[in-house]
Design an enzyme around this catalytic site. Structure first.
Site, short mmCIF file in Angstrom:
data_model
loop_
_atom_site.label_atom_id
_atom_site.label_comp_id
_atom_site.label_asym_id
_atom_site.label_seq_id
_atom_site.Cartn_x
_atom_site.Cartn_y
_atom_site.Cartn_z
N LYS A 1 0.85 -1.19 0.00
CA LYS A 1 0.00 0.00 0.00
C LYS A 1 0.89 1.24 0.00
O LYS A 1 1.72 1.42 0.87
CB LYS A 1 -0.92 -0.01 1.22
CG LYS A 1 -1.78 1.24 1.33
CD LYS A 1 -2.80 1.12 2.45
CE LYS A 1 -3.58 2.41 2.60
NZ LYS A 1 -4.59 2.31 3.67
N LYS B 1 -2.24 -1.42 -3.83
CA LYS B 1 -3.10 -0.25 -3.71
C LYS B 1 -2.27 1.02 -3.78
O LYS B 1 -1.26 1.09 -3.08
CB LYS B 1 -3.82 -0.34 -2.36
CG LYS B 1 -4.74 0.81 -2.08
CD LYS B 1 -5.32 0.64 -0.70
CE LYS B 1 -6.14 1.88 -0.38
NZ LYS B 1 -6.54 1.92 0.99
C1 PBG Z 1 -7.31 3.57 5.73
C2 PBG Z 1 -7.67 3.28 4.33
C3 PBG Z 1 -7.53 4.17 3.26
C4 PBG Z 1 -8.10 3.58 2.15
C5 PBG Z 1 -8.55 2.31 2.53
N1 PBG Z 1 -8.27 2.14 3.89
C6 PBG Z 1 -7.01 5.55 3.24
C7 PBG Z 1 -5.67 5.84 3.77
O1 PBG Z 1 -4.81 4.98 3.91
O2 PBG Z 1 -5.46 7.01 4.08
C8 PBG Z 1 -8.20 4.24 0.81
C9 PBG Z 1 -9.27 3.77 -0.10
C10 PBG Z 1 -9.58 4.68 -1.24
O3 PBG Z 1 -8.95 5.73 -1.45
O4 PBG Z 1 -10.53 4.35 -1.96
N2 PBG Z 1 -6.62 2.66 6.44
#
Ligand code: PBG
Length: 332
Positions: free
Chosen positions: A202, A256
């Site tokens: 991520k 992601k």
């Molecule tokens: C938070 C989380 C995020 C997303 C999924 N879980 C945001 C972040 O890490 O700030 C993002 C999903 C999206 O942008 O559609 N743990």
């Protein structure tokens, strides 16, 4: 193996593109309803469906309407739904205790979905950000996001979600060592059946902006997430993270954001062959919707093309806010 290609005019590639029928015969990849995981936003109250301004077409729903949405998704053949809570600011604290409250919004939504639509798999998000007063995925101590104490909290959160009936736990926090701890805790609590889909690679991405609005975390967040989420410049590190999480007991892995990181998807699939997913995140969704609303692109075609790209890159499935819309099209 290098494919043999006859010289022109013996080989004419356009022969294989001459009609729908022939194009269908030679097609290498396809998008199916079984590839979709639908992320949804849940809020408190009853009978509420409120639009998320930065994500046209996406709603925050109260638990009763989430259950109804899950029933519809199940009827469309969507295999999984993933719950994200829009938590009341009053419930955000320094110790994030709401995260493992058996009756928090997520856990109530899990139970409601399981009761209404037992055949759809329920996935969760494990990270402290919806419950943290400062909007971070981990505890902040003296300005630092601390790892090991956060992992302890994530384990409690995981167990509460498994207890509520979650099928797939989705740790999105990027702390080190959490997969192993979560897996051991699930095993000893008798949740052998519960899967872990690790957000293993991520990235610290600007594409999450609209999501943070949707879950009400934008206002709370101080600073950025670069000390735990990955540097967008790195590839090898993603492979090492995926290997680490698989070795700690992850059943499935995620990359992601999605479209800007297809190179990672392909390398991960080729290297490990594990069930691999990508998250087409909020910013990717918002860009397509915004351009479509302006009449600058054909939204439906771009949506389908963007999702097919994930299949071409080797993904088994995609988390996408487009899931119900795509399923309706694919169902005909
Ligand atoms: C938070 C989380 C995020 C997303 C999924 N879980 C945001 C972040 O890490 O700030 C993002 C999903 C999206 O942008 O559609 N743990």
């Amino acid at each position: 193996m290098k494919p043999t290609v006859a010289p022109y005019p013996l080989a004419r590639f356009r022969r294989a593109r001459q009609s729908d029928a022939i194009r269908g015969l030679v097609r290498e990849n396809s998008l199916g309803i079984q590839d979709l995981i639908w992320p949804v936003f849940v809020r408190d109250g009853e009978g509420i469906e409120e639009p998320v301004p930065s994500m046209p077409g996406v709603m925050r729903r109260s638990v009763d309407l989430i259950a109804r949405a899950a029933t519809e998704a199940q009827a469309l053949g969507i295999p999984a739904i993933c719950i994200f809570p829009y938590t009341d600011t009053a419930l955000k604290t320094e110790d994030c205790a709401e995260a493992w409250n058996p009756d928090n919004l997520s856990n109530r939504a899990i139970r409601a979905i399981k009761a209404a639509a037992p055949d759809i798999a329920v996935m969760t998000d494990v990270a402290l950000d919806p419950y943290n007063i400062n909007g971070h995925d981990g505890y902040v101590v003296d300005g630092e996001i601390v790892n090991d104490r956060t992992v302890e909290a994530l384990v409690k959160m995981t167990l509460a979600q498994a207890e509520a009936g979650a099928d797939i736990i989705g740790p999105s926090d990027m702390m080190d060592g959490r997969i192993g701890e979560m897996r051991r805790a699930l095993e000893s609590a008798g949740h052998q059946r519960v899967m872990i889909l690790s957000y293993a690679a991520k990235y610290a991405s600007a594409f999450y902006g609209p999501f943070r609005d949707a879950v009400g975390a934008s206002g709370a967040l101080t600073g950025d997430k670069k000390t735990y989420q990955m540097d967008p410049a790195n590839t090898d590190e993603a492979l090492r993270l995926i290997e680490r999480d698989l070795s700690e007991g992850a059943d499935m892995v995620m990359i992601k954001p999605g479209l800007p990181y297809l190179d990672i998807c392909r390398r991960v699939k080729d290297t490990f062959g594990a069930p691999t997913y990508a998250y087409q995140v909020s910013g990717e969704y918002a860009m397509i919707q915004a351009a479509a609303q302006n009449g600058w692109i054909d939204g439906e075609k771009v949506m389908l093309e963007s999702l097919l790209a994930f299949k071409r890159a080797g993904c088994n499935g995609i988390l996408t806010y487009f899931a119900p819309q795509v399923a309706r099209i694919l169902q005909g």
